[in-house]
Scaffold this active site. Structure first.
Site, PDB file in Angstrom:
ATOM      1  N   ASN A 117      -4.381   6.258  -1.899  1.00  0.00           N
ATOM      2  CA  ASN A 117      -3.943   6.541  -0.533  1.00  0.00           C
ATOM      3  C   ASN A 117      -3.511   7.993  -0.363  1.00  0.00           C
ATOM      4  O   ASN A 117      -3.632   8.560   0.727  1.00  0.00           O
ATOM      5  CB  ASN A 117      -2.808   5.602  -0.119  1.00  0.00           C
TER       6      ASN A 117
ATOM      7  N   SER B 176       0.820  -1.212   0.000  1.00  0.00           N
ATOM      8  CA  SER B 176       0.000   0.000   0.000  1.00  0.00           C
ATOM      9  C   SER B 176       0.855   1.264   0.000  1.00  0.00           C
ATOM     10  O   SER B 176       0.350   2.347  -0.308  1.00  0.00           O
ATOM     11  CB  SER B 176      -0.927   0.004   1.214  1.00  0.00           C
TER      12      SER B 176
END
Length: 309
Positions: free
Chosen positions: A192, A120
């Site tokens: 993100n 991520s």
């Protein structure tokens, strides 16, 4: 496009099992899971997908049919590893472990085997920097829960070939995912970066006494959060007009949080052991029942949104 038949998932934790379940949705693929430690893959996948069966999205027989295409090994010298056409790594978010994993894979897999890292935040350029065939390496950021969230961010490293990136996109599409290409290897990739920009402002609002944490969440859930699945920010800006968007930004941006360091309030919570769900208190207090309800409600919401069940 390179023909893909055998897919290997490295790391059989929750995310790895969910990714294996997703990739096995395509009958054209045989999926193998590799992990250092023995694990009951079928039991784990059945647990992770129980809500899909309970809500009538899939049948138990349908789960079993996918499981028939998933194998497991703890032997890195297994033909399941060396014969892979396409590898997705899902080990711990530790740079050394990821680099060591790919070094072992490169010593065993063909030079044209496509390598993907599920991270991520970590740079695929850095993860792949010691490999000999860096052109066949990309990032593939599956969002948790991996079997429900459609998005996968395909992140090009500083050496990824266009052909490999497009092959990865097509493989993910063929497994029912919604891949998007991140053209540059930047921290946070695409989604993100936007998510944590929102979190930074949300925390700042609480820290500045403008509203409490529960109110911030309600303000998101019952306003723009409702329309985000249908109306993204760029389309929304065009909808209201770039002239109005400019005027709003000209007025408000100077007052928004733009700190480049984590919030002092967040640091105080962390240092005080107030870790959110893990400790029962963070920005808000949480009972075990509330934690369980929040986790279950998220999956139920996603199933309702995606499948209408």
């Amino acid at each position: 496009m390179k023909e893909i038949k055998n897919i290997l998932i490295c790391g059989a934790g929750m995310m790895g099992k969910n990714i294996a379940f997703v990739m096995a949705s395509n009958p054209a693929y045989q999926v193998a899971l590799y992990d250092l430690y023995p694990t009951d893959v079928p039991a784990g996948i059945r647990t992770n997908t129980k809500q899909l069966v309970d809500k009538g999205v899939m049948t138990a027989a349908g789960i079993d049919e996918r499981l028939s295409r998933i194998s497991f090994t703890t032997d890195i010298d297994s033909p399941l590893v060396s014969g892979a056409d396409f590898v997705i790594e899902a080990v711990f978010e530790d740079m050394n472990i990821k680099q060591e994993t790919f070094a072992k894979l490169e010593a065993r897999c063909r030079p044209d085997t496509i390598f993907c890292t599920n991270s991520s935040v970590m740079s695929p350029s850095q993860i792949s920097e010691k490999l000999q065939h860096r052109e066949r390496f990309v990032g593939t950021h599956f969002w948790n829960p991996g079997h429900l969230i459609p998005l996968v961010e395909v992140v090009k490293s500083d050496a990824s070939s266009d052909e490999v990136a497009e092959t990865v996109m097509e493989v993910l599409r063929s497994a029912g995912k919604k891949p998007v290409i991140c053209k540059k290897d930047v921290p946070g990739f695409i989604a993100n970066r936007m998510q944590h920009a929102l979190w930074r402002e949300a925390i700042s609002i609480v820290e500045r006494g403008i509203a409490d944490a529960a109110t911030v969440d309600e303000a998101v859930k019952y306003s723009f959060g409702l329309r985000l699945p249908q109306l993204g920010p760029m389309e929304n800006a065009d909808m209201v007009g770039t002239d109005l968007t400019y005027n709003i930004h000209d007025y408000i941006l100077r007052d928004l949080e733009d700190s480049h360091e984590p919030s002092p309030m967040l640091k105080e919570l962390r240092d005080g052991g107030k870790l959110g769900f893990k400790s029962g208190e963070g920005f808000q207090t949480w009972t075990p029942e509330q934690v369980a309800k929040s986790n279950a409600s998220l999956n139920e919401y996603l199933i309702r949104m995606l499948y209408g069940k």
